[in-house]
Design an enzyme around this catalytic site. Structure first.
Site, mmCIF file in Angstrom:
data_model
loop_
_atom_site.group_PDB
_atom_site.id
_atom_site.type_symbol
_atom_site.label_atom_id
_atom_site.label_comp_id
_atom_site.label_asym_id
_atom_site.label_seq_id
_atom_site.Cartn_x
_atom_site.Cartn_y
_atom_site.Cartn_z
ATOM 1 N N ASP A 37 0.820 -1.229 0.000
ATOM 2 C CA ASP A 37 0.000 0.000 0.000
ATOM 3 C C ASP A 37 0.846 1.269 0.000
ATOM 4 O O ASP A 37 0.335 2.379 0.093
ATOM 5 C CB ASP A 37 -0.947 0.000 1.210
ATOM 6 C CG ASP A 37 -0.190 -0.023 2.533
ATOM 7 O OD1 ASP A 37 1.061 -0.055 2.520
ATOM 8 O OD2 ASP A 37 -0.852 -0.001 3.593
ATOM 9 N N GLY A 38 2.167 1.118 -0.070
ATOM 10 C CA GLY A 38 3.031 2.296 -0.181
ATOM 11 C C GLY A 38 3.683 2.708 1.124
ATOM 12 O O GLY A 38 4.512 3.628 1.151
ATOM 13 N N ARG A 96 11.599 26.462 1.807
ATOM 14 C CA ARG A 96 11.137 27.701 1.159
ATOM 15 C C ARG A 96 9.907 28.271 1.850
ATOM 16 O O ARG A 96 9.620 29.448 1.735
ATOM 17 C CB ARG A 96 10.847 27.445 -0.336
ATOM 18 C CG ARG A 96 12.128 27.356 -1.145
ATOM 19 C CD ARG A 96 11.852 27.161 -2.616
ATOM 20 N NE ARG A 96 11.380 25.821 -2.907
ATOM 21 C CZ ARG A 96 11.053 25.381 -4.119
ATOM 22 N NH1 ARG A 96 11.146 26.202 -5.147
ATOM 23 N NH2 ARG A 96 10.645 24.152 -4.307
ATOM 24 N N HIS A 130 17.901 26.986 2.112
ATOM 25 C CA HIS A 130 17.267 28.097 1.405
ATOM 26 C C HIS A 130 17.461 29.445 2.106
ATOM 27 O O HIS A 130 17.673 30.463 1.445
ATOM 28 C CB HIS A 130 15.784 27.800 1.198
ATOM 29 C CG HIS A 130 15.108 28.903 0.467
ATOM 30 N ND1 HIS A 130 15.425 29.230 -0.838
ATOM 31 C CD2 HIS A 130 14.174 29.788 0.877
ATOM 32 C CE1 HIS A 130 14.709 30.264 -1.198
ATOM 33 N NE2 HIS A 130 13.943 30.624 -0.181
ATOM 34 N N ASP A 170 18.303 35.986 -8.294
ATOM 35 C CA ASP A 170 17.527 36.830 -7.392
ATOM 36 C C ASP A 170 18.409 37.229 -6.208
ATOM 37 O O ASP A 170 19.515 36.710 -6.047
ATOM 38 C CB ASP A 170 16.224 36.144 -6.916
ATOM 39 C CG ASP A 170 16.481 34.790 -6.239
ATOM 40 O OD1 ASP A 170 17.552 34.617 -5.621
ATOM 41 O OD2 ASP A 170 15.599 33.922 -6.322
ATOM 42 N N LYS A 193 14.014 39.356 -8.862
ATOM 43 C CA LYS A 193 12.970 38.416 -9.291
ATOM 44 C C LYS A 193 11.705 38.577 -8.455
ATOM 45 O O LYS A 193 11.789 38.879 -7.276
ATOM 46 C CB LYS A 193 13.508 36.991 -9.116
ATOM 47 C CG LYS A 193 12.515 35.896 -9.411
ATOM 48 C CD LYS A 193 13.124 34.518 -9.218
ATOM 49 C CE LYS A 193 12.833 33.940 -7.852
ATOM 50 N NZ LYS A 193 13.387 32.591 -7.657
ATOM 51 N N ASP A 220 22.360 29.111 -8.205
ATOM 52 C CA ASP A 220 21.198 29.163 -7.317
ATOM 53 C C ASP A 220 21.254 27.973 -6.355
ATOM 54 O O ASP A 220 21.966 27.007 -6.619
ATOM 55 C CB ASP A 220 19.901 29.120 -8.138
ATOM 56 C CG ASP A 220 18.771 29.878 -7.454
ATOM 57 O OD1 ASP A 220 18.920 30.238 -6.270
ATOM 58 O OD2 ASP A 220 17.734 30.105 -8.103
HETATM 59 C C1 R5P Z 1 13.978 30.624 -4.669
HETATM 60 O O1 R5P Z 1 14.127 31.670 -4.075
HETATM 61 C C2 R5P Z 1 15.091 29.650 -4.906
HETATM 62 O O2 R5P Z 1 16.323 30.147 -4.518
HETATM 63 C C3 R5P Z 1 15.141 29.247 -6.369
HETATM 64 O O3 R5P Z 1 15.459 30.370 -7.157
HETATM 65 C C4 R5P Z 1 13.814 28.721 -6.811
HETATM 66 O O4 R5P Z 1 13.269 27.913 -5.837
HETATM 67 C C5 R5P Z 1 13.920 27.967 -8.095
HETATM 68 O O5 R5P Z 1 12.657 27.477 -8.437
HETATM 69 P P1 R5P Z 1 12.196 27.373 -9.917
HETATM 70 O O6 R5P Z 1 13.204 26.548 -10.662
HETATM 71 O O7 R5P Z 1 10.853 26.692 -9.821
HETATM 72 O O8 R5P Z 1 12.061 28.752 -10.469
#
Ligand code: R5P
Length: 296
Positions: A37-38, A96, A130, A170, A193, A220
């Site tokens: 069932d997972g 996040r 993050h 960003d 961004k 990133d």
């Molecule tokens: C957001 O602030 C993170 O640092 C990444 O830039 C982001 O999560 C990337 O997500 P996606 O590839 O969906 O744009």
């Protein structure tokens, strides 16, 4: 302090084994399976009594399954007499959602912290978390190590891209790009961004950058849908960047993200084995082993 034992979790078996090998310590024998069932099944096949154990388990998608497995392993380790449990979670899911952006939202990373603590985790080691807020919200001893130098060295030495411009897509990634530029040696910048909290759509503000005729690497912490990289690529191409690469610690690359990024004119995507993927060519095993040496 005694030596520690490494438990390679089902999400990071290979990485866990590499970490144990680098440290020259035992990898605990485990049995993992899924019931029809997972539901997840976990069994220890060697003793952890009186030991410090480091569970290596990244929590990439399916996040909830990987988190549950981590909780089962941690709780059972303590139940079997482990003295101290360290969760090595290279990709920390839910980081996040480190605040309440809209009224009534869950502060998900705080809940993750509560689950881990309740499961007996004494300390967490993660990679390029993050945000600092996310680490604080865990409300436990937490260490963040960065894979950016390792990634930047790979781009410089293996891909021959020393001298590339490091770009943060960003403001949140600015520290990463600045750090990478120390290895790449030729400047860094960032874009502004905005992501719609409702649709998830990403918009990057036009901004003049010194990239005409140059190779640029976008740095990133993670690439998920690819929306951020694709939006940054558009700006860079318009401003005459000759080649653009994307490097990240956590290549989640959900659905067809990789295909779409490459189709948008990206010359290559590079990630680490924090998350297994077709681009996970840079290993963070050495980095994790170095951090765990502090536990001996
Ligand atoms: C957001 O602030 C993170 O640092 C990444 O830039 C982001 O999560 C990337 O997500 P996606 O590839 O969906 O744009």
């Amino acid at each position: 302090m005694s030596a520690l034992k490494v438990i390679p979790g089902p999400a990071s078996r290979e990485l866990g084994l590499k970490v144990a090998e680098k440290l020259g310590v035992e990898a605990v024998k485990m049995e993992y399976k899924l019931f029809p069932d997972g539901e997840s099944y976990v069994r220890f096949d060697s003793s952890v009594e009186g030991e410090t154990v480091a569970i290596v388990q990244s929590t990439y998608p399916p996040q909830d399954k990987h988190l549950m497995e981590l909780c089962l392993i941690a709780d059972t380790a303590k139940d079997l007499g482990a003295k101290r449990v360290i969760a090595v979670v290279p990709y920390l899911a839910y980081a996040r959602q480190d605040k309440r952006f809209l009224p009534g939202e869950a502060i998900s990373i705080r809940t993750v912290g509560r689950l881990l603590r309740a499961s007996g985790v004494d300390k967490l080691i993660t990679v390029d978390a993050h945000s600092d807020e996310a680490l604080k919200a865990l409300n436990m001893e937490a260490v963040n190590v960065s894979a950016i130098d390792t990634l930047a060295r790979y781009m410089a030495d293996e891909k021959g891209l020393r001298g590339a411009f490091a770009l943060a897509p960003d403001r949140g990634a600015l520290e990463l790009a600045e750090r990478a530029s120390r290895t790449l040696g030729d400047g860094f910048g960032w874009l502004q961004k905005e992501r719609s909290r409702i649709t998830g759509e990403v918009k990057v503000e036009e901004k003049t950058l010194d990239v005409s005729g140059r190779t640029v690497i976008i740095f990133d912490d993670m690439i998920s849908t690819g929306g951020t990289v694709i939006a940054a690529l558009e700006v860079l191409k318009k401003q005459g960047a000759s080649r653009v690469y994307a490097a990240c610690t956590h290549p989640l690359l959900v659905r067809d993200a990789l295909k779409r990024i490459l189709a948008s004119g990206c010359d290559g995507v590079i990630g680490t084995d924090s998350v297994p993927s077709p681009v996970s060519v840079v290993s963070i095993a050495g980095l994790l082993a170095r951090e765990l040496r502090n536990e001996f």
